[in-house]
Design a protein around this motif. Structure first.
Motif, PDB file in Angstrom:
ATOM      1  N   ASP A   1      15.830  24.670  18.386  1.00 35.85           N
ATOM      2  CA  ASP A   1      16.565  24.467  17.208  1.00 35.85           C
ATOM      3  C   ASP A   1      17.769  23.436  17.520  1.00 35.85           C
ATOM      4  N   ARG A   2      17.490  22.682  18.313  1.00 32.63           N
ATOM      5  CA  ARG A   2      18.588  21.459  18.689  1.00 32.63           C
ATOM      6  C   ARG A   2      18.019  20.121  18.494  1.00 32.63           C
ATOM      7  N   ASP A   3      18.917  19.185  18.114  1.00 31.05           N
ATOM      8  CA  ASP A   3      18.479  17.801  17.851  1.00 31.05           C
ATOM      9  C   ASP A   3      18.441  17.199  19.090  1.00 31.05           C
ATOM     10  N   VAL A   4      17.375  17.156  19.663  1.00 32.37           N
ATOM     11  CA  VAL A   4      17.094  16.518  21.146  1.00 32.37           C
ATOM     12  C   VAL A   4      16.860  14.893  21.177  1.00 32.37           C
ATOM     13  N   LEU A   5      17.471  14.242  21.803  1.00 29.32           N
ATOM     14  CA  LEU A   5      17.039  12.657  21.950  1.00 29.32           C
ATOM     15  C   LEU A   5      16.952  12.702  23.502  1.00 29.32           C
ATOM     16  N   ILE A   6      15.804  12.396  24.033  1.00 30.35           N
ATOM     17  CA  ILE A   6      15.518  12.164  25.197  1.00 30.35           C
ATOM     18  C   ILE A   6      15.810  10.381  25.551  1.00 30.35           C
ATOM     19  N   VAL A   7      16.659  10.450  26.790  1.00 32.79           N
ATOM     20  CA  VAL A   7      17.202   9.093  27.139  1.00 32.79           C
ATOM     21  C   VAL A   7      16.521   8.731  28.567  1.00 32.79           C
ATOM     22  N   GLU A   8      15.602   7.712  28.424  1.00 30.09           N
ATOM     23  CA  GLU A   8      14.849   7.237  29.681  1.00 30.09           C
ATOM     24  C   GLU A   8      15.175   5.615  29.850  1.00 30.09           C
ATOM     25  N   ASP A   9      14.969   5.308  31.199  1.00 26.64           N
ATOM     26  CA  ASP A   9      15.353   3.919  31.450  1.00 26.64           C
ATOM     27  C   ASP A   9      14.134   2.986  30.983  1.00 26.64           C
ATOM     28  N   ILE A  10      12.990   3.559  31.226  1.00 25.14           N
ATOM     29  CA  ILE A  10      11.712   2.681  30.852  1.00 25.14           C
ATOM     30  C   ILE A  10      10.596   3.192  30.464  1.00 25.14           C
ATOM     31  N   VAL A  11      10.098   2.864  29.344  1.00 25.29           N
ATOM     32  CA  VAL A  11       8.552   3.299  28.896  1.00 25.29           C
ATOM     33  C   VAL A  11       7.513   2.319  29.489  1.00 25.29           C
TER      34      VAL A  11
ATOM     35  N   THR B   1       4.511   9.374  31.582  1.00 23.92           N
ATOM     36  CA  THR B   1       5.836  10.181  31.852  1.00 23.92           C
ATOM     37  C   THR B   1       6.232  10.628  30.743  1.00 23.92           C
ATOM     38  N   LEU B   2       6.448   9.921  29.575  1.00 22.63           N
ATOM     39  CA  LEU B   2       7.075  10.309  28.147  1.00 22.63           C
ATOM     40  C   LEU B   2       6.041  11.179  27.598  1.00 22.63           C
ATOM     41  N   LYS B   3       5.013  11.021  27.623  1.00 28.56           N
ATOM     42  CA  LYS B   3       3.805  11.784  26.922  1.00 28.56           C
ATOM     43  C   LYS B   3       3.993  13.053  27.104  1.00 28.56           C
ATOM     44  N   TYR B   4       3.877  13.201  28.581  1.00 24.34           N
ATOM     45  CA  TYR B   4       4.063  14.531  29.049  1.00 24.34           C
ATOM     46  C   TYR B   4       5.197  15.099  28.565  1.00 24.34           C
ATOM     47  N   LEU B   5       6.540  14.589  29.005  1.00 28.80           N
ATOM     48  CA  LEU B   5       7.530  15.043  28.538  1.00 28.80           C
ATOM     49  C   LEU B   5       7.703  15.547  27.054  1.00 28.80           C
TER      50      LEU B   5
END
Ligand code: IMP
Ligand code: MG
Length: 176
Positions: A90-100, A105-109
């Protein structure tokens, strides 16, 4: 072989762009609290700089995954090295990454985290290398699109070095 770095995005340009993006994110999340998730280690400098400029309430958590050895090519193997401390339900989540880059990695995450039922889940990246993409992942927020070159600085490393550089540079190897 000697390692050489040429500036791709200056410190001033990175900072200016982060400022712009933070304003946009603050606007988009007005009236809500953002739960920032930093993807360690590379996402840390960017998340800190971004968070300082957000004007909405923010909480933070950290996650570490590994998809890279010490080389400059993605292995495609993703493994959780450190999981989140808190629930994201129930949180508004924003993933912060260095690079796609390949996007693996991001698809998995994103799949892993969306199964934990956040209210919303978005992705923010400092750099996007669209030419490297192997799987279908798109960042909701991106500071810069860059060419398919190996870059270091502002969190990005080569062999764990250069994460501390205040700019983004292209790494090359020259005979000495
Ligand atoms: P992907 O799974 O291929 O999208 O790659 C994700 C991870 O690979 C990033 O979080 C970085 O840690 C690393 N990576 C990808 N491209 C670069 C680069 O140009 N320099 C340094 N690390 C990179
Ligand atoms: Mg990373």
């Amino acid at each position: 072989m000697e390692e050489q770095i040429s500036v791709l995005i200056s410190e001033e340009d990175v900072d200016k762009r982060i400022e712009e993006l933070a304003a946009q994110i603050s606007e988009d999340y007005r009236g809500r609290q953002i739960h920032l998730i930093c993807v360690l280690k590379g996402g840390a400098p960017f998340m800190i700089e971004l968070s300082k400029r957000l004007t909405v309430p923010v909480s933070m958590d950290y996650m570490a995954v590994s998809s890279y050895g010490s080389s400059t090519k993605s292995s495609g193997v993703v493994r959780i090295v450190k999981d989140l401390d808190e629930s994201i339900k129930d949180r508004d989540v924003l993933i912060v990454e260095d690079i796609v880059d390949s996007g693996r990695t991001l698809k998995y995450l994103m799949e892993l985290l969306s199964a934990r039922e956040p209210r919303s889940l978005k992705l923010c990246t400092l750099l996007d290398k669209p030419d490297g993409r192997m799987v279908d992942v798109e960042a909701d927020y991106s500071c810069f699109e860059i060419p398919d070159k190996f870059v270091v600085g502002y969190g990005l490393d080569y062999d764990q070095k250069y994460r501390n550089l205040p700019y983004v540079g292209v790494l090359s190897f020259v005979e000495n």
